[in-house]
Write a protein that holds these residues in place. Structure first.
Motif, mmCIF file in Angstrom:
data_model
loop_
_atom_site.group_PDB
_atom_site.id
_atom_site.type_symbol
_atom_site.label_atom_id
_atom_site.label_comp_id
_atom_site.label_asym_id
_atom_site.label_seq_id
_atom_site.Cartn_x
_atom_site.Cartn_y
_atom_site.Cartn_z
ATOM 1 N N ILE A 165 44.219 41.319 15.029
ATOM 2 C CA ILE A 165 42.784 41.004 15.018
ATOM 3 C C ILE A 165 42.381 40.365 16.338
ATOM 4 O O ILE A 165 41.358 40.725 16.926
ATOM 5 C CB ILE A 165 42.436 40.093 13.815
ATOM 6 C CG1 ILE A 165 42.569 40.879 12.508
ATOM 7 C CG2 ILE A 165 41.038 39.518 13.967
ATOM 8 C CD1 ILE A 165 42.471 40.023 11.256
ATOM 9 N N GLY A 194 41.870 42.754 19.055
ATOM 10 C CA GLY A 194 40.733 43.646 18.905
ATOM 11 C C GLY A 194 41.055 44.977 18.255
ATOM 12 O O GLY A 194 40.239 45.898 18.284
ATOM 13 N N ARG A 195 42.226 45.085 17.663
ATOM 14 C CA ARG A 195 42.652 46.359 17.074
ATOM 15 C C ARG A 195 41.720 46.826 15.960
ATOM 16 O O ARG A 195 41.582 48.019 15.730
ATOM 17 C CB ARG A 195 44.074 46.212 16.541
ATOM 18 C CG ARG A 195 44.575 47.458 15.866
ATOM 19 C CD ARG A 195 46.025 47.357 15.491
ATOM 20 N NE ARG A 195 46.343 48.378 14.505
ATOM 21 C CZ ARG A 195 47.452 48.431 13.827
ATOM 22 N NH1 ARG A 195 48.383 47.516 14.035
ATOM 23 N NH2 ARG A 195 47.663 49.370 12.943
ATOM 24 N N PHE A 196 41.065 45.910 15.281
ATOM 25 C CA PHE A 196 40.232 46.263 14.130
ATOM 26 C C PHE A 196 38.739 46.027 14.386
ATOM 27 O O PHE A 196 37.976 45.817 13.463
ATOM 28 C CB PHE A 196 40.675 45.453 12.893
ATOM 29 C CG PHE A 196 42.095 45.708 12.499
ATOM 30 C CD1 PHE A 196 42.442 46.866 11.823
ATOM 31 C CD2 PHE A 196 43.087 44.791 12.815
ATOM 32 C CE1 PHE A 196 43.757 47.104 11.462
ATOM 33 C CE2 PHE A 196 44.405 45.022 12.444
ATOM 34 C CZ PHE A 196 44.734 46.189 11.778
ATOM 35 N N ASP A 197 38.344 46.108 15.644
ATOM 36 C CA ASP A 197 36.959 45.788 15.989
ATOM 37 C C ASP A 197 35.950 46.874 15.622
ATOM 38 O O ASP A 197 34.758 46.597 15.574
ATOM 39 C CB ASP A 197 36.843 45.461 17.480
ATOM 40 C CG ASP A 197 37.374 44.075 17.810
ATOM 41 O OD1 ASP A 197 37.707 43.321 16.871
ATOM 42 O OD2 ASP A 197 37.462 43.759 19.011
ATOM 43 N N ALA A 198 36.387 48.089 15.385
ATOM 44 C CA ALA A 198 35.413 49.151 15.112
ATOM 45 C C ALA A 198 36.056 50.304 14.330
ATOM 46 O O ALA A 198 37.275 50.376 14.191
ATOM 47 C CB ALA A 198 34.848 49.680 16.421
ATOM 48 N N ASP A 215 37.245 53.303 11.758
ATOM 49 C CA ASP A 215 38.056 53.383 10.549
ATOM 50 C C ASP A 215 38.992 52.186 10.391
ATOM 51 O O ASP A 215 39.233 51.723 9.280
ATOM 52 C CB ASP A 215 38.888 54.674 10.541
ATOM 53 C CG ASP A 215 38.041 55.914 10.339
ATOM 54 O OD1 ASP A 215 36.907 55.790 9.812
ATOM 55 O OD2 ASP A 215 38.508 57.007 10.705
ATOM 56 N N GLU A 216 39.507 51.702 11.521
ATOM 57 C CA GLU A 216 40.415 50.553 11.462
ATOM 58 C C GLU A 216 39.708 49.337 10.884
ATOM 59 O O GLU A 216 40.266 48.608 10.072
ATOM 60 C CB GLU A 216 40.983 50.238 12.855
ATOM 61 C CG GLU A 216 41.936 51.264 13.398
ATOM 62 C CD GLU A 216 41.240 52.448 14.054
ATOM 63 O OE1 GLU A 216 40.010 52.376 14.282
ATOM 64 O OE2 GLU A 216 41.925 53.447 14.320
ATOM 65 N N GLN A 217 38.462 49.128 11.305
ATOM 66 C CA GLN A 217 37.708 47.995 10.781
ATOM 67 C C GLN A 217 37.445 48.155 9.290
ATOM 68 O O GLN A 217 37.587 47.206 8.513
ATOM 69 C CB GLN A 217 36.386 47.840 11.525
ATOM 70 C CG GLN A 217 35.637 46.584 11.123
ATOM 71 C CD GLN A 217 34.340 46.431 11.884
ATOM 72 O OE1 GLN A 217 33.500 47.320 11.842
ATOM 73 N NE2 GLN A 217 34.208 45.314 12.582
ATOM 74 N N LEU A 277 40.639 47.412 7.430
ATOM 75 C CA LEU A 277 40.889 45.968 7.416
ATOM 76 C C LEU A 277 40.008 45.286 6.380
ATOM 77 O O LEU A 277 40.495 44.473 5.589
ATOM 78 C CB LEU A 277 40.639 45.358 8.796
ATOM 79 C CG LEU A 277 40.664 43.823 8.858
ATOM 80 C CD1 LEU A 277 42.054 43.303 8.536
ATOM 81 C CD2 LEU A 277 40.181 43.343 10.219
ATOM 82 N N LEU A 278 38.732 45.588 6.374
ATOM 83 C CA LEU A 278 37.815 44.961 5.430
ATOM 84 C C LEU A 278 38.212 45.265 3.986
ATOM 85 O O LEU A 278 38.131 44.391 3.115
ATOM 86 C CB LEU A 278 36.382 45.400 5.708
ATOM 87 C CG LEU A 278 35.802 44.890 7.032
ATOM 88 C CD1 LEU A 278 34.405 45.471 7.260
ATOM 89 C CD2 LEU A 278 35.788 43.388 7.101
#
Length: 118
Positions: A83, A86-90, A92-94, A97-98
């Protein structure tokens, strides 16, 4: 199997506290007694569902991080690092994560405060 087990003992003790002792206590001791009873209820739920919630969290985090070998503790640490990087900043990854965070939060909320569940 030994009866009663730890969960049953906690439930019996909690019921005794609430039904027998609480009515006999002065008003200034009721709040503290209710806090103790609540802690006992959380402990019962933790005994019943805590290991399952942790196992599911570990599975979700290992899948999210694509590392099937991580322990739950290491998976949490790797998630924090990912996190921060910035791996999950946008994208599908985000969204993934959510979803994992929501599932984990709901599972642990069911233990600590099930009345707060939607």
């Amino acid at each position: 199997m030994n009866r009663p087990d730890a969960r049953e003992l906690l439930e019996i003790a909690r019921q005794t506290l609430l039904q027998t002792l609480l009515p006999e206590l002065p008003a200034d001791k009721r709040y503290l007694t209710l806090m103790v009873a609540n802690a006992m209820a959380i402990a019962v739920r933790e005994y019943h569902a805590g290991s399952r919630a942790d196992a599911e969290e570990g599975e979700h985090l290992r899948a999210l991080l694509n590392d099937p070998q991580l322990s739950l503790e290491l998976a949490r640490q790797h998630l924090v690092a990912a996190i921060r990087e910035g791996r999950f900043d946008a994208g599908d990854e985000q969204a993934q994560l959510l979803q994992v965070l929501q599932q984990t939060t709901l599972a642990h909320l069911a233990i600590s405060n099930p009345k707060a569940l939607p």
